[in-house]
Design a protein around this motif. Structure first.
Motif, short mmCIF file in Angstrom:
data_model
loop_
_atom_site.label_atom_id
_atom_site.label_comp_id
_atom_site.label_asym_id
_atom_site.label_seq_id
_atom_site.Cartn_x
_atom_site.Cartn_y
_atom_site.Cartn_z
N CYS A 188 0.84 -1.21 0.00
CA CYS A 188 0.00 0.00 0.00
C CYS A 188 0.87 1.26 0.00
N GLY A 189 1.93 1.23 0.78
CA GLY A 189 2.86 2.36 0.79
C GLY A 189 3.53 2.54 -0.56
N ALA A 190 3.85 1.44 -1.22
CA ALA A 190 4.46 1.52 -2.56
C ALA A 190 3.49 2.15 -3.55
N LEU A 191 2.22 1.80 -3.43
CA LEU A 191 1.21 2.37 -4.33
C LEU A 191 1.07 3.88 -4.09
N LEU A 192 1.03 4.29 -2.84
CA LEU A 192 0.93 5.73 -2.54
C LEU A 192 2.17 6.50 -3.00
N ALA A 193 3.34 5.92 -2.77
CA ALA A 193 4.58 6.57 -3.22
C ALA A 193 4.62 6.64 -4.75
N ALA A 194 4.17 5.58 -5.41
CA ALA A 194 4.15 5.57 -6.87
C ALA A 194 3.18 6.62 -7.41
N TRP A 195 2.05 6.80 -6.71
CA TRP A 195 1.09 7.81 -7.12
C TRP A 195 1.70 9.21 -7.04
N ARG A 196 2.42 9.50 -5.95
CA ARG A 196 3.05 10.81 -5.81
C ARG A 196 4.15 11.02 -6.86
N LEU A 197 4.94 9.98 -7.12
CA LEU A 197 5.98 10.08 -8.16
C LEU A 197 5.36 10.26 -9.54
N THR A 198 4.28 9.55 -9.80
CA THR A 198 3.61 9.65 -11.09
C THR A 198 3.06 11.06 -11.29
N ARG A 199 2.50 11.65 -10.25
CA ARG A 199 2.00 13.02 -10.35
C ARG A 199 3.12 13.98 -10.73
N ARG A 200 4.28 13.81 -10.14
CA ARG A 200 5.41 14.68 -10.47
C ARG A 200 5.90 14.46 -11.91
N LEU A 201 5.97 13.21 -12.32
CA LEU A 201 6.42 12.92 -13.69
C LEU A 201 5.42 13.41 -14.72
N VAL A 202 4.14 13.29 -14.41
CA VAL A 202 3.10 13.72 -15.35
C VAL A 202 3.18 15.23 -15.56
N ARG A 203 3.46 15.97 -14.51
CA ARG A 203 3.60 17.42 -14.66
C ARG A 203 4.72 17.77 -15.63
N ARG A 204 5.78 16.99 -15.58
CA ARG A 204 6.91 17.26 -16.50
C ARG A 204 6.63 16.77 -17.91
N LEU A 205 5.84 15.70 -18.04
CA LEU A 205 5.53 15.15 -19.35
C LEU A 205 4.39 15.88 -20.05
N HIS A 206 3.70 16.74 -19.33
CA HIS A 206 2.51 17.40 -19.87
C HIS A 206 2.80 18.15 -21.17
N ARG A 207 3.93 18.81 -21.26
CA ARG A 207 4.20 19.60 -22.47
C ARG A 207 4.52 18.72 -23.68
N LEU A 208 4.81 17.43 -23.48
CA LEU A 208 5.04 16.53 -24.61
C LEU A 208 3.74 16.04 -25.23
N PHE A 209 2.63 16.18 -24.50
CA PHE A 209 1.34 15.71 -24.96
C PHE A 209 0.34 16.86 -24.98
N PRO A 210 0.35 17.71 -26.02
CA PRO A 210 -0.60 18.82 -26.05
C PRO A 210 -2.02 18.28 -26.21
N ASP A 211 -2.97 18.96 -25.54
CA ASP A 211 -4.36 18.54 -25.63
C ASP A 211 -4.90 18.66 -27.04
N GLU A 212 -4.64 19.78 -27.65
CA GLU A 212 -5.08 20.01 -29.01
C GLU A 212 -3.91 20.61 -29.78
N PRO A 213 -3.85 20.35 -31.07
CA PRO A 213 -2.78 20.98 -31.83
C PRO A 213 -2.97 22.49 -31.84
N GLY A 214 -1.90 23.20 -31.73
CA GLY A 214 -1.95 24.65 -31.70
C GLY A 214 -2.42 25.21 -33.04
N PRO A 215 -2.86 26.45 -33.04
CA PRO A 215 -3.33 27.04 -34.30
C PRO A 215 -2.17 27.19 -35.27
N SER A 216 -2.45 26.83 -36.49
CA SER A 216 -1.40 26.97 -37.49
C SER A 216 -1.32 28.44 -37.88
#
Length: 160
Positions: free
Chosen positions: A97-125
């Motif tokens: 259970c502790g591993a799952l909680l720690a993994a969730w916190r690490l995933t949240r941090r990694l996702v914040r950094r990966l967010h700019r690699l996955f744009p929601d919508e393509p920008g206006p041309s």
């Protein structure tokens, strides 16, 4: 190596091992082209969990991998330090259970950094404008000097 396999196939970590097998199979299907990484994006919103901004498959894959690594590592550590008994039986599920909680916190941090690699919508041309166009895009006439007449250029008049 024997302890790692034993820990990965042990009681609480076996759930993470099974989930990791599913994640690996999913990414193999993505690699073959049978599906895409955004297949599950319309199914759930991960923003309340702090993992929004990347495809759901990426977030859950990171969560599964990190939870498996932490749970397996903790299981190996418990095998080497604790003798068999009731203490080990109580600590293993708690560690998972502790591993799952720690993994969730690490995933949240990694996702914040990966967010700019996955744009929601393509920008206006950028609209293609003619080289001599107004701000609204309408073309205008460019004054050109008549043949034989040179435009007057400012002279550099130095004092001295």
């Amino acid at each position: 190596m024997h302890r790692v396999v034993e820990s990965a196939t042990g009681a609480p970590t076996l759930l993470f091992t099974a989930a990791l097998v599913v994640v690996i199979c999913f990414w193999l299907l993505v690699a073959v082209g049978a599906t895409t990484a955004r297949s599950f994006d319309s199914d759930a919103d991960l923003r309340p969990l702090g993992m929004g901004g990347v495809p759901i498959a990426v977030a859950f894959s990171l969560l599964t991998l990190l939870a498996w690594l932490l749970a397996t590592g903790t299981g190996v550590l418990l095998d080497t330090t604790l003798p068999d008994g009731p203490a080990e039986g109580l600590l293993r599920p708690t560690a998972a259970c502790g591993a799952l909680l720690a993994a969730w916190r690490l995933t949240r941090r990694l996702v914040r950094r990966l967010h700019r690699l996955f744009p929601d919508e393509p920008g206006p041309s950028r609209p293609t404008r003619e080289p001599h166009a107004d701000r609204d895009g309408a073309s205008r006439a460019v004054p050109r000097p008549a043949d034989g007449i040179r435009p007057r250029l400012p002279q550099n008049r130095g004092t001295g």
